[in-house]
Design an enzyme around this catalytic site. Structure first.
Site, PDB file in Angstrom:
ATOM      1  N   ASN A   1       8.971 -46.894 -20.347  1.00  0.00           N
ATOM      2  CA  ASN A   1      10.399 -46.985 -19.989  1.00  0.00           C
ATOM      3  C   ASN A   1      11.051 -48.008 -20.917  1.00  0.00           C
ATOM      4  O   ASN A   1      10.941 -49.208 -20.695  1.00  0.00           O
ATOM      5  CB  ASN A   1      10.508 -47.409 -18.516  1.00  0.00           C
ATOM      6  CG  ASN A   1      11.952 -47.617 -18.091  1.00  0.00           C
ATOM      7  OD1 ASN A   1      12.880 -47.201 -18.774  1.00  0.00           O
ATOM      8  ND2 ASN A   1      12.126 -48.278 -16.953  1.00  0.00           N
TER       9      ASN A   1
ATOM     10  N   LYS B   1      14.039 -48.671 -21.230  1.00  0.00           N
ATOM     11  CA  LYS B   1      15.276 -49.238 -20.680  1.00  0.00           C
ATOM     12  C   LYS B   1      16.382 -49.170 -21.745  1.00  0.00           C
ATOM     13  O   LYS B   1      16.450 -48.178 -22.458  1.00  0.00           O
ATOM     14  CB  LYS B   1      15.024 -50.655 -20.152  1.00  0.00           C
ATOM     15  CG  LYS B   1      13.845 -50.683 -19.164  1.00  0.00           C
ATOM     16  CD  LYS B   1      13.735 -51.947 -18.392  1.00  0.00           C
ATOM     17  CE  LYS B   1      12.559 -51.853 -17.423  1.00  0.00           C
ATOM     18  NZ  LYS B   1      12.423 -53.018 -16.569  1.00  0.00           N
TER      19      LYS B   1
ATOM     20  N   HIS C   1      14.943 -45.787 -10.193  1.00  0.00           N
ATOM     21  CA  HIS C   1      14.403 -47.055 -10.696  1.00  0.00           C
ATOM     22  C   HIS C   1      15.146 -48.220 -10.026  1.00  0.00           C
ATOM     23  O   HIS C   1      16.341 -48.128  -9.732  1.00  0.00           O
ATOM     24  CB  HIS C   1      14.562 -47.138 -12.218  1.00  0.00           C
ATOM     25  CG  HIS C   1      13.856 -48.324 -12.800  1.00  0.00           C
ATOM     26  ND1 HIS C   1      14.423 -49.579 -12.820  1.00  0.00           N
ATOM     27  CD2 HIS C   1      12.625 -48.453 -13.355  1.00  0.00           C
ATOM     28  CE1 HIS C   1      13.563 -50.424 -13.365  1.00  0.00           C
ATOM     29  NE2 HIS C   1      12.466 -49.771 -13.699  1.00  0.00           N
TER      30      HIS C   1
ATOM     31  N   GLU D   1      16.381 -50.832 -11.097  1.00  0.00           N
ATOM     32  CA  GLU D   1      17.604 -51.285 -11.787  1.00  0.00           C
ATOM     33  C   GLU D   1      18.767 -50.329 -11.518  1.00  0.00           C
ATOM     34  O   GLU D   1      19.926 -50.739 -11.543  1.00  0.00           O
ATOM     35  CB  GLU D   1      17.320 -51.454 -13.290  1.00  0.00           C
ATOM     36  CG  GLU D   1      16.461 -52.700 -13.534  1.00  0.00           C
ATOM     37  CD  GLU D   1      15.587 -52.662 -14.771  1.00  0.00           C
ATOM     38  OE1 GLU D   1      15.781 -51.783 -15.642  1.00  0.00           O
ATOM     39  OE2 GLU D   1      14.685 -53.528 -14.876  1.00  0.00           O
TER      40      GLU D   1
ATOM     41  N   GLU E   1       6.933 -49.583  -7.513  1.00  0.00           N
ATOM     42  CA  GLU E   1       7.280 -50.769  -8.298  1.00  0.00           C
ATOM     43  C   GLU E   1       7.900 -51.804  -7.374  1.00  0.00           C
ATOM     44  O   GLU E   1       9.105 -51.739  -7.082  1.00  0.00           O
ATOM     45  CB  GLU E   1       8.318 -50.427  -9.366  1.00  0.00           C
ATOM     46  CG  GLU E   1       7.875 -49.421 -10.391  1.00  0.00           C
ATOM     47  CD  GLU E   1       8.721 -49.552 -11.661  1.00  0.00           C
ATOM     48  OE1 GLU E   1       8.134 -49.886 -12.698  1.00  0.00           O
ATOM     49  OE2 GLU E   1       9.932 -49.357 -11.608  1.00  0.00           O
TER      50      GLU E   1
ATOM     51  N   GLY F   1       9.649 -57.215 -14.515  1.00  0.00           N
ATOM     52  CA  GLY F   1      10.181 -58.258 -15.399  1.00  0.00           C
ATOM     53  C   GLY F   1       9.701 -59.649 -14.992  1.00  0.00           C
ATOM     54  O   GLY F   1      10.328 -60.650 -15.313  1.00  0.00           O
TER      55      GLY F   1
ATOM     56  N   SER G   1       5.265 -55.555 -14.634  1.00  0.00           N
ATOM     57  CA  SER G   1       4.503 -56.545 -15.409  1.00  0.00           C
ATOM     58  C   SER G   1       3.099 -56.081 -15.796  1.00  0.00           C
ATOM     59  O   SER G   1       2.159 -56.879 -15.797  1.00  0.00           O
ATOM     60  CB  SER G   1       4.432 -57.882 -14.657  1.00  0.00           C
ATOM     61  OG  SER G   1       5.738 -58.376 -14.429  1.00  0.00           O
TER      62      SER G   1
HETATM   63  P1  PGA Z   1       8.154 -54.452 -16.745  1.00  0.00           P
HETATM   64  O1  PGA Z   1       9.161 -53.355 -16.153  1.00  0.00           O
HETATM   65  O2  PGA Z   1       6.914 -53.720 -17.182  1.00  0.00           O
HETATM   66  O3  PGA Z   1       8.891 -55.083 -17.879  1.00  0.00           O
HETATM   67  O4  PGA Z   1       7.874 -55.422 -15.627  1.00  0.00           O
HETATM   68  C1  PGA Z   1       8.659 -52.311 -15.366  1.00  0.00           C
HETATM   69  C2  PGA Z   1       9.743 -51.352 -14.979  1.00  0.00           C
HETATM   70  O5  PGA Z   1      10.889 -51.784 -14.735  1.00  0.00           O
HETATM   71  O6  PGA Z   1       9.514 -50.143 -14.896  1.00  0.00           O
END
Ligand code: PGA
Length: 250
Positions: free
Chosen positions: A8, A10, A95, A97, A165, A171, A210
């Site tokens: 992803n 983003k 997701h 976000e 998640e 993050g 992460s």
């Molecule tokens: P990250 O993000 O691996 O940077 O923690 C995961 C995600 O948002 O899918």
């Protein structure tokens, strides 16, 4: 069975040139990882070009989200149908976000249904924002699953992927403990069986939050997951190579 890694990206990288470079490095790493299937979810503006220039079979493409309506008066948005037309075979839906930006459970349910109708594989994201001793995270995940799978017919479950998640691990500095993931994977399967019948036993589950080369192997071994939804470790060539190597060496 092959592990699945969904990259992803983003809202990264910043330019078309960098997107092509990152994809070239991803392709190289994927080609030397026979036990890993890779799905790249680039920003929609890069999707068609990356897909058109790619002639391999190893990598599939995903939309990072998309509206259920195929077209319409929705300034600034992209529909799932448009991403499908641009070459996506998967769609990340719900997701954290996007939820934080106001996408409701009901809207997510519509998008999952629309993705399935378009023959896109939905990667349905669920996960609690906070975790404490009360066990309320199970209620949150149950409600999110119920809404997301509302219009899914039992035979379509085989085409759905659930990405768990926990928002507090996205993050962040550390991933969740694999034992806790194992417990959550059992819960997700049981809940899916409650809602949709026996097919729920076989739903594919990913973990996200992460993940990198230091924790992926342990999570695959002990977390009861088919693979990962990866943010930061997919946005830099060096980190993605290390991650795929760690999974490959497991
Ligand atoms: P990250 O993000 O691996 O940077 O923690 C995961 C995600 O948002 O899918």
């Amino acid at each position: 069975m092959k592990s699945l890694v969904v990259a992803n990206w983003k809202m990264n990288p910043g330019t078309r040139r960098e997107a092509k470079q990152l994809f070239a490095a991803t392709k190289k790493a994927a080609d030397s990882s026979p036990h890993v299937s890779v799905v790249v979810a680039p920003p929609s503006i890069f999707l068609r070009e990356l897909k058109s220039a790619y002639s391999g079979k190893k990598i599939a493409f995903a939309a990072q989200d998309g509206r259920a309506e195929p077209t319409g008066a929705h300034t600034g948005e992209v529909s799932l149908a448009q991403s499908k037309d641009a070459g996506a075979q998967y769609a990340v839906i719900g997701h954290a976000e996007r939820r934080a930006a106001g996408e409701s459970d009901e809207e997510i349910g519509k998008r999952v249904a629309a993705a399935l109708a378009l023959k896109l594989t939905p990667i349905v994201c669920v996960g609690e924002s906070k975790r404490d001793q009360s066990g309320s995270h199970f209620d949150v995940v149950r409600m999110q699953l119920r809404a997301a799978l509302l219009s899914v017919e039992p035979p379509q479950l085989a085409r759905c992927i659930i990405a768990y998640e926990p928002v507090w691990s996205i993050g962040a500095e550390r991933a969740m403990n694999p034992r806790d993931m194992h417990e959550m994977a059992i819960f997700i399967r049981k809940t899916t069986v409650d809602f949709k019948g026996e097919g729920g036993m076989h739903v594919k589950i990913l973990y996200g939050g992460s993940i990198d080369d230091t924790n992926a192997a342990d999570m695959l071994k002990n977390g009861d997951v088919h693979g990962f939804l990866v943010g930061r470790a997919s946005e830099e060539a060096r980190k993605l190579e290390a991650l795929l190597r760690a999974i490959e060496d497991k």
